[in-house]
Design a protein around this motif. Structure first.
Motif, short mmCIF file in Angstrom:
data_model
loop_
_atom_site.label_atom_id
_atom_site.label_comp_id
_atom_site.label_asym_id
_atom_site.label_seq_id
_atom_site.Cartn_x
_atom_site.Cartn_y
_atom_site.Cartn_z
N ALA A 182 -4.98 -2.26 5.43
CA ALA A 182 -4.74 -3.38 6.35
C ALA A 182 -4.74 -4.72 5.63
CB ALA A 182 -5.78 -3.37 7.46
N ALA A 183 -5.44 -4.82 4.50
CA ALA A 183 -5.48 -6.07 3.75
C ALA A 183 -4.20 -6.30 2.95
CB ALA A 183 -6.68 -6.08 2.81
N CYS A 184 -3.39 -5.24 2.80
CA CYS A 184 -2.12 -5.35 2.08
C CYS A 184 -1.05 -5.95 2.99
CB CYS A 184 -1.68 -3.98 1.58
SG CYS A 184 -2.79 -3.21 0.38
N ASP A 185 0.04 -6.39 2.41
CA ASP A 185 1.12 -7.00 3.17
C ASP A 185 2.06 -5.97 3.79
OD1 ASP A 185 0.55 -9.84 2.48
OD2 ASP A 185 0.91 -9.07 0.46
N ILE A 186 2.31 -4.90 3.08
CA ILE A 186 3.24 -3.87 3.51
C ILE A 186 2.58 -2.52 3.27
CG2 ILE A 186 5.54 -2.85 3.16
CD1 ILE A 186 6.37 -5.63 2.02
N ALA A 187 2.72 -1.59 4.21
CA ALA A 187 2.11 -0.26 4.07
C ALA A 187 3.16 0.81 4.32
CB ALA A 187 0.95 -0.11 5.04
N VAL A 188 3.27 1.74 3.37
CA VAL A 188 4.17 2.88 3.48
C VAL A 188 3.34 4.15 3.31
CG1 VAL A 188 6.22 4.03 2.59
CG2 VAL A 188 6.06 1.54 2.49
N SER A 189 3.50 5.09 4.23
CA SER A 189 2.70 6.31 4.21
C SER A 189 3.56 7.56 4.21
CB SER A 189 1.77 6.35 5.44
OG SER A 189 1.07 7.58 5.52
N VAL A 190 3.06 8.61 3.58
CA VAL A 190 3.69 9.91 3.75
C VAL A 190 3.47 10.35 5.20
CG1 VAL A 190 3.45 10.64 1.34
CG2 VAL A 190 1.60 11.11 2.95
N ASN A 191 4.42 11.12 5.73
CA ASN A 191 4.33 11.49 7.14
C ASN A 191 3.28 12.56 7.43
OD1 ASN A 191 5.63 13.70 6.04
ND2 ASN A 191 7.61 13.26 6.99
N ALA A 202 0.85 -1.19 0.00
CA ALA A 202 0.00 0.00 0.00
C ALA A 202 0.89 1.25 0.00
CB ALA A 202 -0.91 0.01 1.21
N LYS A 203 0.66 2.12 -0.96
CA LYS A 203 1.42 3.36 -1.10
C LYS A 203 0.48 4.52 -0.75
CE LYS A 203 4.08 5.87 -4.65
NZ LYS A 203 4.43 5.85 -6.10
N ILE A 204 0.59 4.99 0.49
CA ILE A 204 -0.41 5.93 1.03
C ILE A 204 0.10 7.35 0.90
CG2 ILE A 204 -1.82 6.46 3.07
CD1 ILE A 204 -0.85 3.54 4.03
N GLN A 205 -0.41 8.05 -0.09
CA GLN A 205 0.09 9.39 -0.39
C GLN A 205 -0.73 10.50 0.26
OE1 GLN A 205 -2.36 8.23 -1.92
NE2 GLN A 205 -3.47 9.87 -2.94
N GLY A 206 -1.80 10.11 0.97
CA GLY A 206 -2.67 11.11 1.59
C GLY A 206 -3.58 10.47 2.62
N ASP A 207 -4.57 11.23 3.07
CA ASP A 207 -5.44 10.79 4.15
C ASP A 207 -6.14 9.46 3.85
OD1 ASP A 207 -4.72 13.09 5.42
OD2 ASP A 207 -6.62 14.14 5.10
N CYS A 208 -6.34 8.70 4.90
CA CYS A 208 -6.90 7.35 4.78
C CYS A 208 -7.95 7.16 5.88
CB CYS A 208 -5.77 6.33 4.92
SG CYS A 208 -6.27 4.62 4.73
N TYR A 209 -9.22 7.06 5.48
CA TYR A 209 -10.31 7.00 6.45
C TYR A 209 -11.16 5.75 6.25
CZ TYR A 209 -9.48 11.96 7.64
OH TYR A 209 -8.92 13.16 8.05
N ALA A 210 -11.75 5.29 7.34
CA ALA A 210 -12.79 4.25 7.34
C ALA A 210 -12.41 3.06 6.46
CB ALA A 210 -14.11 4.89 6.89
N GLY A 254 1.86 0.23 14.64
CA GLY A 254 2.13 -0.84 13.70
C GLY A 254 1.18 -0.94 12.53
N PHE A 255 0.30 0.06 12.38
CA PHE A 255 -0.64 0.00 11.26
C PHE A 255 0.07 0.18 9.93
CE2 PHE A 255 -3.82 1.77 8.34
CZ PHE A 255 -4.75 0.72 8.37
N VAL A 256 1.06 1.06 9.89
CA VAL A 256 1.90 1.19 8.70
C VAL A 256 3.33 0.82 9.08
CG1 VAL A 256 0.43 2.95 7.64
CG2 VAL A 256 2.37 3.65 9.05
N HIS A 257 4.06 0.29 8.13
CA HIS A 257 5.43 -0.14 8.40
C HIS A 257 6.41 1.03 8.40
CE1 HIS A 257 3.51 -3.91 7.06
NE2 HIS A 257 4.36 -4.47 7.90
N ASP A 258 6.26 1.95 7.46
CA ASP A 258 7.19 3.07 7.33
C ASP A 258 6.43 4.35 7.05
OD1 ASP A 258 9.41 1.29 7.50
OD2 ASP A 258 9.31 0.92 5.34
N ILE A 259 6.99 5.48 7.53
CA ILE A 259 6.49 6.79 7.14
C ILE A 259 7.66 7.59 6.58
CG2 ILE A 259 4.48 6.90 8.66
CD1 ILE A 259 6.16 8.46 10.68
#
Length: 261
Positions: free
Chosen positions: A119-128, A104-112, A178-183
């Motif tokens: 969470a269904a993905c194996d690895i999650a990376v988010s912008v800070n 998961a490549k999270i470039q912005g807000d993530c709701y609901a 632990g919801f995302v692996h890296d920020i």
């Protein structure tokens, strides 16, 4: 295939599935749910794909359910609501059980419901700078269909708080629980995800697939006699596989394994 709510691109054995409704902050509706289910099913079965990135266009990753879709659901019968919720649950399951590793490549807000996708993905990376929120109880709802994945990702203790309070929390908090692996800063997101994907695609495809299954099926089980037999059988099977033999041989012979040639 042409998608209405997604963009799918494939390059160098990596598929990128992009949520493509930026005008509604990538909120999903019944079309998005059906298209995500189909995309992950097809990509998961493709021998040409070794990893999948779940991305999004626009300033938000995913705002959850589309308001117009929610308006329609307000008039649904119990049976119609059950059928609709089942389709969402099956879509999340398709991502979770996908044979290919999913980032998961999270470039912005993530709701609901968007948090369910992550969470269904194996690895999650988010912008800070991203914010996260399980907002369902503010609307008189509960995060039921996403709960199996979100609780696994953030843990029971954090879920108890954020399911009940619907508080918005930061990327830093998402990382702490632990919801995302890296920020990472926004300008480092592409490179950071690319490095993770490179690590995935340069490993044995069969071993990556089996390792994903291993985590899913071993987590939470007792370390008993049955577990000892099960794990021994798993490594024996992989050692005897074509890629297992090739991986060990290439290491001993100081050459690249066949899956990198």
């Amino acid at each position: 295939m042409e998608y209405q709510t997604l963009a799918v691109a494939i390059a160098d054995k990596v598929a990128t599935v992009t949520l493509n409704r930026p005008d509604v902050r990538n909120a999903f509706n019944e079309i998005t749910i059906a298209e995500l289910s189909l995309a992950f099913d097809e990509l998961g079965r493709s021998d040409d794909i070794r990893a999948i990135v779940l991305d999004a266009n626009g300033p938000a990753f995913c705002a959850g359910a589309d308001l117009n879709w929610m308006k329609k659901m307000a008039g649904y019968s119990h049976a119609e609501n059950s059928e609709d919720a089942s389709k969402l649950a099956e879509m999340l399951r398709a991502i979770y059980l996908c044979p290919k590793p999913v980032v998961a490549k999270i470039q912005g807000d993530c709701y609901a419901g968007g948090m369910g996708l992550v969470a269904a993905c194996d690895i999650a990376v988010s912008v800070n700078s991203a914010s996260f929120c399980l907002s369902e109880v503010k609307l008189g709802l509960i995060p039921a269909t996403i709960s199996p994945y979100v609780i696994r990702a953030m843990g029971e203790n954090a879920a108890r708080r954020y399911f009940l309070t619907a508080e918005k929390f930061s990327a830093q908090e998402a990382h702490r629980i632990g919801f995302v692996h890296d920020i990472v800063p926004a300008d480092a997101l592409d490179a950071h995800v690319a490095a993770i994907v490179n690590a995935l695609v340069t490993s044995s495809p069969n071993a990556v697939r089996e390792a994903k299954v291993l985590v899913r099926e071993i987590t939470g089980k007792a370390v008993d006699a049955a577990m000892v037999v099960d794990t021994a059988e798993r490594i024996a099977k992989v050692r005897a596989s074509d890629e297992g033999r090739e991986g060990v041989a290439s290491f001993l012979e100081k050459r690249k394994p066949s899956w990198l040639v």
